[in-house]
Design an enzyme around this catalytic site. Structure first.
Site, PDB file in Angstrom:
ATOM      1  CE  LYS A  40      -3.228  -2.225   3.602  1.00 20.66           C
ATOM      2  NZ  LYS A  40      -3.621  -2.438   4.287  1.00 20.66           N
ATOM      3  N   GLY A  41       2.136   1.167   0.363  1.00 19.71           N
ATOM      4  CA  GLY A  41       3.476   1.736   0.704  1.00 19.71           C
ATOM      5  C   GLY A  41       3.354   2.997  -0.327  1.00 19.71           C
ATOM      6  CG  ASP A  97       6.991   1.964   0.688  1.00 22.44           C
ATOM      7  OD1 ASP A  97       7.323   1.212  -0.312  1.00 22.44           O
ATOM      8  OD2 ASP A  97       6.400   2.175   1.889  1.00 22.44           O
ATOM      9  CG  ASP A 100      14.902  -1.611   4.608  1.00 22.88           C
ATOM     10  OD1 ASP A 100      15.937  -0.792   4.981  1.00 22.88           O
ATOM     11  OD2 ASP A 100      14.638  -2.510   5.276  1.00 22.88           O
ATOM     12  CE  LYS A 128      14.358   2.444   5.511  1.00 23.52           C
ATOM     13  NZ  LYS A 128      14.149   1.999   6.706  1.00 23.52           N
ATOM     14  CG  PHE A 149      10.675   2.167  10.390  1.00 21.23           C
ATOM     15  CD1 PHE A 149      10.895   1.055   9.633  1.00 21.23           C
ATOM     16  CD2 PHE A 149       9.747   2.753  10.736  1.00 21.23           C
ATOM     17  CE1 PHE A 149      10.013   0.557   9.919  1.00 21.23           C
ATOM     18  CE2 PHE A 149       8.272   2.435  10.853  1.00 21.23           C
ATOM     19  CZ  PHE A 149       8.503   1.170   9.563  1.00 21.23           C
ATOM     20  CG  ASP A 156       2.612   0.593   7.257  1.00 15.21           C
ATOM     21  OD1 ASP A 156       4.052   0.457   6.442  1.00 15.21           O
ATOM     22  OD2 ASP A 156       2.647  -0.449   8.531  1.00 15.21           O
TER      23      ASP A 156
HETATM   24  P1  5GP Z   1      12.824  -4.427   1.028  1.00 13.20           P
HETATM   25  O1  5GP Z   1      12.257  -5.464   0.681  1.00 13.20           O
HETATM   26  O2  5GP Z   1      13.655  -3.184   0.488  1.00 13.20           O
HETATM   27  O3  5GP Z   1      14.312  -4.749   2.264  1.00 13.20           O
HETATM   28  O4  5GP Z   1      11.389  -3.009   1.880  1.00 13.20           O
HETATM   29  C1  5GP Z   1      10.860  -2.868   1.484  1.00 13.20           C
HETATM   30  C2  5GP Z   1       9.501  -2.751   1.771  1.00 13.20           C
HETATM   31  O5  5GP Z   1      10.209  -2.603   3.411  1.00 13.20           O
HETATM   32  C3  5GP Z   1       9.275  -1.073   1.947  1.00 13.20           C
HETATM   33  O6  5GP Z   1       8.415  -1.722   0.677  1.00 13.20           O
HETATM   34  C4  5GP Z   1       8.080  -1.214   2.999  1.00 13.20           C
HETATM   35  O7  5GP Z   1       6.921  -1.428   3.247  1.00 13.20           O
HETATM   36  C5  5GP Z   1       9.232  -1.674   3.913  1.00 13.20           C
HETATM   37  N1  5GP Z   1       9.810  -0.844   4.687  1.00 13.20           N
HETATM   38  C6  5GP Z   1      11.498  -0.555   4.369  1.00 13.20           C
HETATM   39  N2  5GP Z   1      12.016   0.399   5.212  1.00 13.20           N
HETATM   40  C7  5GP Z   1      10.795   1.275   5.730  1.00 13.20           C
HETATM   41  C8  5GP Z   1      10.857   2.168   6.375  1.00 13.20           C
HETATM   42  O8  5GP Z   1      12.004   2.715   6.850  1.00 13.20           O
HETATM   43  N3  5GP Z   1       9.419   2.833   6.406  1.00 13.20           N
HETATM   44  C9  5GP Z   1       8.444   1.705   6.525  1.00 13.20           C
HETATM   45  N4  5GP Z   1       7.244   2.753   6.811  1.00 13.20           N
HETATM   46  N5  5GP Z   1       8.607   0.926   6.129  1.00 13.20           N
HETATM   47  C10 5GP Z   1       9.811   0.170   5.140  1.00 13.20           C
END
Ligand code: 5GP
Length: 172
Positions: A40-41, A97, A100, A128, A149, A156
């Site tokens: 949803k982000g 969104d 990470d 990030k 974060f 969210d």
């Molecule tokens: P990844 O698979 O790259 O580790 O993570 C991506 C997903 O993790 C993003 O779509 C998001 O939903 C969540 N996420 C990663 N870092 C953050 C953060 O700092 N805040 C929030 N709210 N969600 C995050």
């Protein structure tokens, strides 16, 4: 509601998203694109980007999950799939969104490729880079951020705070 520190305010979001929209317009030169928003982000970002985009475009949604609270579970699960007929032979721009660890985007790019798009690019609001576990670089990045974060503007914490109009963080 908790007090969050502002990381990126509404004006900076607005200006930078307008730049990204122009960049995409220039890259596609009138070719139709499908903005594939990751629920949803990415909804706030997708909607604002589309409103600033002057070109033929469609919108589709996909949903995956990997996070619980502040922690990535490390496994990406597909919750709402895309339909092949909406992707096949089209120029897909996957919109997230935040990147990470990179696992979600990596998973999604492989997933979309299986649906035979004409082309695929990735677009992200927040990057990030310091937290990467798998190799991944998005084609369009609005903002590079530190290892915080963040919440707001669609992001969210346990489903709350998506409605904050800026990108904020809690100081630990
Ligand atoms: P990844 O698979 O790259 O580790 O993570 C991506 C997903 O993790 C993003 O779509 C998001 O939903 C969540 N996420 C990663 N870092 C953050 C953060 O700092 N805040 C929030 N709210 N969600 C995050």
């Amino acid at each position: 509601m908790e007090n969050f520190k502002v990381l990126i305010d509404e004006k900076r979001l607005d200006q930078r998203i307008a730049e990204i929209a122009k960049e995409i317009e220039n890259d596609y030169q009138g070719e139709e694109v499908v903005f594939c928003s990751v629920l949803k982000g990415a909804i706030f970002f997708t909607v604002d980007l589309m409103k600033k985009y002057n070109g033929l475009c469609e919108i589709q949604f996909v949903r995956v999950s990997s996070y619980e609270g502040e922690n990535s579970t490390g496994t990406v699960t597909l919750k709402i799939p895309l339909k092949k007929e909406n992707i096949e032979n089209k120029n897909i721009i996957l919109i997230e969104d935040i990147v990470d660890t990179g696992r979600t985007f990596n998973y999604l790019v492989d997933y979309v490729k299986e649906l035979n798009p004409k082309s695929i690019k990735t677009c992200v609001l927040l990057d990030k880079k310091a937290r990467r576990v798998v190799d991944f670089e998005a084609d369009y990045v609005a903002f590079d951020i530190d290892d915080l974060f963040v919440v707001g503007y669609g992001l969210d914490y346990d489903e709350k705070y998506r409605n904050i109009p800026y990108v904020g963080y809690v100081q630990k």
